[in-house]
Design a protein around this motif. Sequence first.
Motif, PDB file in Angstrom:
ATOM      1  N   ALA A 174      62.138 121.633-153.528  1.00  0.00           N
ATOM      2  CA  ALA A 174      62.854 122.211-152.171  1.00  0.00           C
ATOM      3  C   ALA A 174      62.106 121.915-150.884  1.00  0.00           C
ATOM      4  N   ASN A 175      60.720 121.767-151.087  1.00  0.00           N
ATOM      5  CA  ASN A 175      60.160 121.120-149.848  1.00  0.00           C
ATOM      6  C   ASN A 175      59.999 119.877-149.610  1.00  0.00           C
ATOM      7  N   ALA A 176      60.779 119.117-150.463  1.00  0.00           N
ATOM      8  CA  ALA A 176      60.893 117.532-150.009  1.00  0.00           C
ATOM      9  C   ALA A 176      61.920 117.391-148.932  1.00  0.00           C
ATOM     10  N   SER A 177      61.868 116.541-148.161  1.00  0.00           N
ATOM     11  CA  SER A 177      62.823 116.124-147.179  1.00  0.00           C
ATOM     12  C   SER A 177      63.666 115.112-147.552  1.00  0.00           C
ATOM     13  N   GLN A 203      64.642 121.973-147.830  1.00  0.00           N
ATOM     14  CA  GLN A 203      64.514 121.208-146.757  1.00  0.00           C
ATOM     15  C   GLN A 203      65.509 119.945-146.870  1.00  0.00           C
ATOM     16  N   HIS A 204      66.478 120.137-147.884  1.00  0.00           N
ATOM     17  CA  HIS A 204      67.263 118.813-148.020  1.00  0.00           C
ATOM     18  C   HIS A 204      68.280 118.730-146.887  1.00  0.00           C
ATOM     19  N   SER A 205      68.907 117.338-146.797  1.00  0.00           N
ATOM     20  CA  SER A 205      69.933 117.227-145.890  1.00  0.00           C
ATOM     21  C   SER A 205      71.068 116.603-146.425  1.00  0.00           C
ATOM     22  N   GLY A 206      72.273 116.983-146.270  1.00  0.00           N
ATOM     23  CA  GLY A 206      73.445 116.205-146.928  1.00  0.00           C
ATOM     24  C   GLY A 206      73.729 114.778-146.519  1.00  0.00           C
ATOM     25  N   ILE A 207      73.909 114.857-145.032  1.00  0.00           N
ATOM     26  CA  ILE A 207      74.042 113.294-144.708  1.00  0.00           C
ATOM     27  C   ILE A 207      73.139 113.099-143.586  1.00  0.00           C
TER      28      ILE A 207
END
Length: 762
Positions: A174-177, A203-207
């Motif tokens: 979860a802490n990986a960007s 910390q993930h982003s979709g697009i």
Amino acid sequence: MWKLAVFLLAFAADIQIQAYRHGAPAYIKKFWLEDAPHEGTSPFLVRGHGYKVFRNVKDYGAKGDGITDDTDAFNAAINDGGRCSGGACGTGTTGQPALIYVPSGKYVVSSPIQLYVDTQVIGDAINLPTIKAASRFSPNNESIIAGFDPGTGSTTNFYIGVRNLVIDSGAVPANASVSLLNWAVSQATNLINVNFVMPVGSQHSGIIMDGGSGGGGSATYLGDLTFSGGLIGIHLNNQQYAFKNCKFTNVATGIAVQHLFVGTFQGMHFEGCGIGVDVGGIDDTGSVALIDSTADNVGTVVNGSANLVLENLHVTNSGPVLRINGTNKVTGSLDEKTYVVGHLYYDNKDDLVASKGTYVPYTKRGALTDGDGLYLQKPQPQYTEYSADAFVSVKDHGAKGDGQTDDTVAINALLKANANCKITYFPHGVYLVTDTIYVPPGSRIVGEVWSTISATGSKFADESNPHVMFQVGKPGEVGTAEVTDMLFTVADVLPGAIMVQINMAGKNKGDVSFHNSHFRSGGAADSNTETECQTDGKPCKAAFMMFHIAPTAQIYIENTWLWTADHDLDGDYNQVIGTGRGMYIESTKGVWLVGTASEHHVLYAYQLYNAQNVFVSMQQVETPYNQPIPQAPTPWTPNPAWHDPDFSDCDRDSTGARCHMQWALRIIGEETKTINIYGSGFWVFFNNYTQDCGSTFCQENIVDLENLKKGDGVELYNLNTRGTQNLITLDGNGQAAPFQAAVSADNPGSWGAIIAAYLGFE
Ligand SMILES: *[C@@H]1O[C@H](CO)[C@@H](O)[C@H](O)[C@H]1NC(C)=O
Ligand SMILES: *[C@@H]1O[C@H](CO)[C@@H](O)[C@H](O)[C@H]1NC(C)=O
Ligand SMILES: *[C@@H]1O[C@H](CO)[C@@H](O)[C@H](O)[C@H]1NC(C)=O
Ligand SMILES: *[C@@H]1O[C@H](CO)[C@@H](O)[C@H](O)[C@H]1NC(C)=O
Ligand SMILES: *[C@@H]1O[C@H](CO)[C@@H](O)[C@H](O)[C@H]1NC(C)=O
């Protein structure tokens, strides 16, 4: 800054993933595309023999079993046939089409899947396949799918698609960007029906839109997406965009705007988010319109300072609807209300009102809604309710698509036979036609990675008697006509060619539609214009008009780019192409333009004549780079029958040359009614190919409103321009006294100038 918003998520509820699709009946087990005739060819590829357009990842070793690492199989499917980044290795960028088909299954990947220009990844639309990042997916800040092709700049990342997938980062710490998709792309790209699944609170982003130093791209449309969990749903970094129907559930920030001149977000649904749309973030935001959207359990619906149009927002159990610089500006729901921040013009004098936020009358929607008061939306038809035997390939009925054979008779015969019966499939190819292709009511037409219909021959030669290449219905005809994944062009210099004309209206709104279908004039190896139109100062009359929406038409258009080439996609030839006109609208029954662009035509990009009931969600325009050399209307002769502008009052003073340039938008005619435009980006980069126009501006005028009156319901929201002296000209062509109703000097901002609302003819 929006990382703070994670902590607002104390109420992480169950994550509900809803694929946007028509329900397929139970007896349809498999998406038709898997079994469709795989007959696509690339006729202009130099070493084309044996080249495969259609590639099923399972034929390249992918297992889709949720265990095996399928990364290499995906990349092998994409690279097969000597394809490489940026259309290098002698393929050009139009000569290497690839459809990467992903059957249902769970595909584990440990490093990015790298796409190139001219690639479409399409999953089984009935049982969406999942692309799942392995826990060891690394390193940080990479994307599971790298949709941006680094072999060419983000602003030339054209013709790329991703469709019908679930992308899942649940196994990544979860802490990986990490991000799920890098989409630093531009016009003629297609991102639909994808579910982005991220761990809540991660910390993930979709697009993301990371094109390196070249910026995030110049795109037009994405939609029918869902996002769950994660830090950001869409990290927006692009010149302009239309978003439609996206759902954000338990995402810390749904849409985080880093950089954007004009965006229109229609049908956004935020649930359990910290912030819905954050325009206050990192960089400069020109303007955003959020319309027909909902928010439930959201901390702040819209945060930050920009030109804003908020309209018809249904907000429940949430914090402020609008918060600017830490102050709540709007707290109640905005059901059937319009709220604007920025410069407004209420009348047709040049007196503006600079507003930090105000209600204006709710936009009159005329015939543009779908019974529920919302503007009509229509997802791209994918025909999940049919199996492959409902499709008939034109290549099995005499058409060759080889760029040499005249396919007119074969295509017309098949369309007639298939009307109200089969779906007509165009495997990838270039289909030459010497006369009109007539599309009867009851037609459904599907291409493969932008199958091309291309005009040639003497019928299209006479500009005083223009001839239609692709005609959807005869005047007054009513019925269904759906066109998806097609491309329209001219194979030669054809001053009398109208590429597409719509006459048909739907029995129901939306029955006549174009999705992800584009137009091109010059710029590619499939057309003689590439080599014949090279002389500076002498643009060739490549086509009369691209898109004519005639008086009896009614049509929903989503994701369309009308491009007269400013450069060569396949070679190094100088391109001096002079298409006469972009899109001409005369319809009164309903036209929906969701994410369209019209670039580099001589006379105008969009002209509406006596049109009624037109909805625009973001339109983008660029003036031809060569203008005013020669001065518009040259090389064309204005034709009054087509209500062409003649630029006759451009020679008033010494600045006249900057007036002899393409109109981005003309709205003319006394019968005009209900024209609702949410978001315009009208860009002028050059004058005679010179980038630095200094304080004199590259171009004088850009928008012409003629013969309109108060009460006509013409409402222009978020008008953004670059390089123009004036924003709105009244009676700007051939009339006694043109009047500059809004000038750039009064309205600086965005990429040059901006007004939030022009309501002079509301
Ligand atoms: C990852 O992104 C973050 C936030 O943008 C940045 O601070 C960090 O340096 C990046 N890490 C790598 C390895 O690029
Ligand atoms: C993520 O958390 C793990 C476990 O606490 C830690 O070992 C790792 O260094 C962290 N990674 C990042 C990028 O912060
Ligand atoms: C909200 O917008 C403000 C500017 O109005 C900005 O300073 C802030 O960083 C934005 N984001 C958050 C999470 O507050
Ligand atoms: C918000 O703050 C910015 C930066 O100080 C300022 O330019 C802008 O006018 C403010 N917006 C409003 C609506 O107060
Ligand atoms: C247009 O640009 C060309 C190339 O720089 C130059 O030679 C020519 O004089 C320019 N024409 C005008 C009218 O400025």
